[in-house]
Design a protein around this motif. Structure first.
Motif, mmCIF file in Angstrom:
data_model
loop_
_atom_site.group_PDB
_atom_site.id
_atom_site.type_symbol
_atom_site.label_atom_id
_atom_site.label_comp_id
_atom_site.label_asym_id
_atom_site.label_seq_id
_atom_site.Cartn_x
_atom_site.Cartn_y
_atom_site.Cartn_z
ATOM 1 N N SER A 90 0.830 -1.207 0.000
ATOM 2 C CA SER A 90 0.000 0.000 0.000
ATOM 3 C C SER A 90 0.863 1.254 0.000
ATOM 4 O O SER A 90 0.573 2.231 -0.709
ATOM 5 C CB SER A 90 -0.922 0.013 1.232
ATOM 6 O OG SER A 90 -1.834 -1.059 1.191
ATOM 7 N N ARG A 91 1.950 1.227 0.756
ATOM 8 C CA ARG A 91 2.836 2.395 0.819
ATOM 9 C C ARG A 91 3.574 2.604 -0.504
ATOM 10 O O ARG A 91 3.767 3.742 -0.941
ATOM 11 C CB ARG A 91 3.835 2.211 1.961
ATOM 12 C CG ARG A 91 3.184 2.314 3.345
ATOM 13 C CD ARG A 91 4.156 1.932 4.432
ATOM 14 N NE ARG A 91 3.616 2.217 5.760
ATOM 15 C CZ ARG A 91 4.241 1.948 6.898
ATOM 16 N NH1 ARG A 91 5.436 1.348 6.880
ATOM 17 N NH2 ARG A 91 3.679 2.255 8.051
ATOM 18 N N GLY A 92 3.996 1.503 -1.117
ATOM 19 C CA GLY A 92 4.660 1.618 -2.410
ATOM 20 C C GLY A 92 3.733 2.193 -3.473
ATOM 21 O O GLY A 92 4.127 3.047 -4.271
ATOM 22 N N LEU A 93 2.472 1.745 -3.452
ATOM 23 C CA LEU A 93 1.497 2.276 -4.399
ATOM 24 C C LEU A 93 1.206 3.747 -4.115
ATOM 25 O O LEU A 93 0.962 4.534 -5.043
ATOM 26 C CB LEU A 93 0.197 1.463 -4.336
ATOM 27 C CG LEU A 93 0.289 0.030 -4.870
ATOM 28 C CD1 LEU A 93 -1.001 -0.722 -4.579
ATOM 29 C CD2 LEU A 93 0.557 0.042 -6.378
ATOM 30 N N ALA A 94 1.239 4.118 -2.853
ATOM 31 C CA ALA A 94 1.036 5.524 -2.490
ATOM 32 C C ALA A 94 2.143 6.399 -3.070
ATOM 33 O O ALA A 94 1.895 7.505 -3.563
ATOM 34 C CB ALA A 94 0.980 5.678 -0.967
ATOM 35 N N LEU A 95 3.374 5.892 -3.052
ATOM 36 C CA LEU A 95 4.488 6.640 -3.638
ATOM 37 C C LEU A 95 4.340 6.760 -5.158
ATOM 38 O O LEU A 95 4.582 7.825 -5.734
ATOM 39 C CB LEU A 95 5.818 5.959 -3.294
ATOM 40 C CG LEU A 95 6.305 6.113 -1.852
ATOM 41 C CD1 LEU A 95 7.543 5.257 -1.620
ATOM 42 C CD2 LEU A 95 6.617 7.579 -1.547
ATOM 43 N N ILE A 96 3.941 5.667 -5.790
ATOM 44 C CA ILE A 96 3.721 5.709 -7.231
ATOM 45 C C ILE A 96 2.630 6.718 -7.566
ATOM 46 O O ILE A 96 2.752 7.525 -8.497
ATOM 47 C CB ILE A 96 3.346 4.315 -7.772
ATOM 48 C CG1 ILE A 96 4.562 3.379 -7.725
ATOM 49 C CG2 ILE A 96 2.817 4.404 -9.204
ATOM 50 C CD1 ILE A 96 4.266 1.954 -8.144
ATOM 51 N N GLY A 97 1.553 6.681 -6.795
ATOM 52 C CA GLY A 97 0.454 7.608 -7.026
ATOM 53 C C GLY A 97 0.869 9.054 -6.843
ATOM 54 O O GLY A 97 0.471 9.933 -7.618
#
Length: 261
Positions: A9-16
């Motif tokens: 979830s945190r990695g996707l937050a960074l991508i977003g």
């Protein structure tokens, strides 16, 4: 139920965040995502190793690579249309109880992409997704046909005439097609009585897609229970609300997809 993977979830937050804000340093990313710097560095290093993020050492900025696009390229407009349709169809089901289908034109007929038949207490069908309905005899098809621009309509009818043997004659019958268009425009909805199955009637509305017609949504009921005219008086307002909601969700999904692309 398995525990959520917070790192994902945190990695996707960074991508977003990088997708929305562009090249950024760790301080900016940490502030905007609420993650601490150490966590950001670890996640960014992982994304960098996997090829989704690049690092400019001169400016200390992290950026997304074109590999990120592979996460969304597989999502077709058809997938987005189904995702947009289903929530509105379930809301419609809650209001009217009768089942509905969402269909799109494909290869001379209407392909049912989503359906609430399995969830309706008034349906005799357990599965409808993947079935086809006639472009010229079903309410789904008539709605799409009537809402399509003339040039596209001719191409659709030509495909039907060449690919769907049982509908070829009707697709070539200009008088028959003109009657469909006039009646549907006059009523404000498409209808059929026994057009797809004996004893089954339907009314349908087209769903604009900001260009070619996205598809159509119907409401299915037993012919013995009411006429299409009665069904329209009772349920058309709810169906129109569902169509507006599908349009809204479709537009939002396309905007989000465009930002990623």
């Amino acid at each position: 139920m398995h525990r959520n993977v917070r790192a994902l979830s945190r990695g996707l937050a960074l991508i977003g965040d990088l997708n929305a804000s562009g090249p950024s340093n760790v301080v900016q990313l940490a502030r905007r995502t609420g993650l601490n710097r150490t966590t950001c560095y670890r996640l960014l290093d992982t994304l960098r190793d996997d090829g989704y993020v690049t690092f400019d050492e001169t400016n200390a900025l992290f950026s997304l690579t074109t590999l990120v696009r592979t996460l969304s390229e597989g999502v077709s407009s058809r997938d987005l249309s189904s995702q947009a349709a289903l929530p509105a169809m379930f809301s419609l089901l809650d209001q009217v109880s009768w089942p509905s289908d969402f269909g799109v034109f494909e290869l001379g007929s209407v392909l049912i992409r989503e359906s609430t038949h399995p969830f309706s207490p008034l349906s005799v069908h357990r599965s409808m997704v993947g079935r086809r309905r006639s472009l010229v005899r079903s309410a789904l098809g008539k709605a799409i046909l009537t809402a399509s621009p003339p040039a596209l309509r001719r191409e659709m009818l030509d495909l039907t005439a060449s690919l769907v043997e049982e509908d070829a004659g009707l697709a070539k019958d200009r008088r028959f097609i003109e009657d469909i268009l006039l009646q549907t425009k006059k009523d404000g909805y498409a209808s059929s009585v026994g057009g797809s199955e004996a004893g089954i009637s339907a009314i349908a509305l087209a769903i604009p897609g900001g260009g070619p017609v996205l598809g159509s949504v119907n409401l299915i009921f037993f012919s013995s229970s009411m006429t299409p005219e009665v069904a329209a008086r009772k349920y058309l307002p709810s169906m129109r609300i569902a169509v507006k909601e599908i349009e809204r969700r479709w537009s939002a999904a396309n905007k989000a997809r465009g930002k990623i692309a």
